[in-house]
Design an enzyme around this catalytic site. Structure first.
Site, short mmCIF file in Angstrom:
data_model
loop_
_atom_site.label_atom_id
_atom_site.label_comp_id
_atom_site.label_asym_id
_atom_site.label_seq_id
_atom_site.Cartn_x
_atom_site.Cartn_y
_atom_site.Cartn_z
N GLU A 128 -13.05 3.57 -138.00
CA GLU A 128 -13.87 4.76 -139.58
C GLU A 128 -13.17 5.95 -138.94
O GLU A 128 -13.91 6.99 -138.41
CB GLU A 128 -15.60 4.82 -138.11
CG GLU A 128 -16.01 3.73 -138.60
CD GLU A 128 -17.44 3.44 -138.04
OE1 GLU A 128 -18.55 2.64 -138.44
OE2 GLU A 128 -17.27 4.10 -137.07
N PRO A 129 -12.05 5.97 -139.36
CA PRO A 129 -11.23 8.08 -138.98
C PRO A 129 -12.09 9.15 -139.21
O PRO A 129 -11.87 8.10 -141.03
CB PRO A 129 -9.92 7.60 -139.04
CG PRO A 129 -9.93 6.65 -140.01
CD PRO A 129 -10.80 5.16 -140.07
N CYS B 103 -25.63 37.96 -140.58
CA CYS B 103 -26.17 38.59 -138.94
C CYS B 103 -26.17 37.86 -137.50
O CYS B 103 -27.61 37.10 -137.91
CB CYS B 103 -27.50 38.73 -139.73
SG CYS B 103 -27.18 40.28 -141.03
#
Ligand code: PLP
Length: 426
Positions: A273-274, A355
């Site tokens: 599952e890369p 912010c």
């Protein structure tokens, strides 16, 4: 390693000037290289080609439909962690029977949708989940393919937020409990429990944790087979490294060579599952300098790209190489490295307009002198970047552009103010 490189003192993606993309589509903008995605996919596939391997690209790393479509057309299947991701896979016509579905908190609706769609495997993370899958499949008159996610208790030596295979994490069930789970659920009519899944964390820049966890998984499978269960699949997850600071990630071949001997003679089908190893270096984030100013002994470079476009520095203290798109003459980097400090460079923090003090993209970097208006490229931003973007501070989501050879096209248009508030006008 990828198709982002400097020529004639400016950055190209494949054969396109990155500055041309910024001029056409504005900033901040993600720029992806099609060829890099395909090369990385190909490398994993060929490294593991001697084993019976299915490559399921992890959609959560970079989920744009246009990219999924390209990967699907080149033989990738998919790893999903929600129905949203499953629907993306189905939208690009992926074969559902080759899709794996992981996640610790699948809802009844998600389980039902996935069974209905005919996915290949649930990577089941708890006894309660197996109970629900069995129940829902029974009601639908179906049998759901399942692999049990076990926790091999291996330390992948990566950031604690991305460590997933140690006992104290929320993922999977403990190795010792796996046999009991199979005894209890191995013969239920709604589930076909026939695989083991492990995913130890990410990024894992050494092969040893894979060796140890695969050994533990294969030992468990032998035990389970001895108990009379049919186990035909081992899914070793993703987490393979990517080059962020230099060339720290082992090649796919190293992982494959280390794991292959353990699987020899087991007859197991291997699933990978890369995500990051395919996507990270296939994309960059480009921002424009709004202001520069002095702050103590260093300078701040305030760009229109921020933590809202790339959260990894704020979330994991992750390092991303950053460099001007058009550096002054002589400042093009020969290679990307955390140690560059060319003569005449300036110590800067690259920050965004949000912010938060945590809103930074790069800290304490020696960069060529930059002015207001200059473009900055933040590299290795193909994975866990656009997918983690937010609208915090009412910043519309940025555009995504795909480069294919000497052409580029918009694959996600920049959000407008109206896009942003549409769902609030109720
Ligand atoms: C996130 C995830 C992956 C992909 O990890 P990468 O580091 O991007 O390769 C694979 N499998 C599972 C279960 C995941 O949660």
């Amino acid at each position: 390693m990828d198709y982002f490189s400097y020529a004639r003192d400016e950055l190209f993606c494949e054969d396109v000037r990155v500055a041309d993309i910024a001029a056409a589509h504005g900033t901040p903008v993600y720029v992806y290289s099609r060829q890099t995605f395909l090369d990385h996919l190909d490398r994993v596939r060929s490294a593991f080609s001697e084993l019976n391997t299915l490559v399921c690209y992890s959609i959560k790393s970079c989920h744009n439909l246009n990219i999924l479509r390209i990967l699907e057309e080149h033989g990738a299947s998919f790893d999903v962690v929600s129905v949203g991701e499953l629907r993306r896979a189905l939208e690009v016509d992926a074969d559902p029977s080759q899709i794996v579905f992981a996640g610790v908190g699948k809802t009844d609706e998600e389980i039902g949708f996935a069974i209905d769609a005919g996915i290949g495997w649930f990577n089941v993370e708890s006894e309660q989940e197996l109970e629900r899958v069995n129940h829902i499949a029974g009601k639908l008159n179906r049998t759901a393919g399942c692999a049990l996610r076990v926790n091999p208790d291996v330390d992948p030596k990566t950031h604690r937020y991305t460590t997933t295979g140690k006992k104290e994490t929320k993922f999977g069930v403990d190795l010792e409990r796996a046999r009991r789970v199979f005894a209890e659920f191995g013969n239920r009519s709604g589930v076909d429990l026939r695989g083991i899944h492990i995913h130890i964390g990410s990024p894992v820049n050494t092969v040893d944790p894979y060796v140890r966890s695969t050994q533990k998984a294969v030992a468990l499978i032998e035990l389970l087979r001895g108990d009379g269960h049919t186990i035909d699949t081992l899914n070793i997850g993703g987490g393979f490294g990517a080059h962020y600071t230099g060339d720290e990630a082992p090649p796919a071949k190293s992982y494959a060579d280390a794991v292959a001997p353990i699987l020899h003679g087991t007859g197991l089908r291997l699933i990978l599952e890369p995500g990051r190893s395919i996507a990270a270096n296939a994309g960059i984030l480009v921002g424009r300098t709004i202001f520069t100013k002095a702050g103590g002994d260093k300078r701040f470079l305030i760009t229109d790209a921020a933590m809202t476009e790339l959260l990894r520095p704020a979330l994991y203290d992750a390092y991303h190489f950053a460099w001007p798109v058009k550096p002054p003459s002589g400042f093009a980097p020969a290679h990307r490295s955390a140690d560059l400090k060319p003569a005449g460079s300036v110590l800067v923090d690259v920050v965004g307009p949000v912010c938060e003090s945590g809103d930074f993209l790069a800290k304490d970097r020696w960069l060529p002198p930059m002015e207001r208006g200059d473009l900055l490229a933040v590299f290795s931003a193909g994975a866990y970047a656009a997918v983690m973007a937010s609208r915090y501070n009412s910043r519309p989501l940025a555009a995504e552009v795909l480069v294919e050879g000497d052409r580029f096209r918009l694959i996600r248009r920049r959000e407008t103010y109206d896009d942003m508030v549409r769902h609030e006008r109720v």
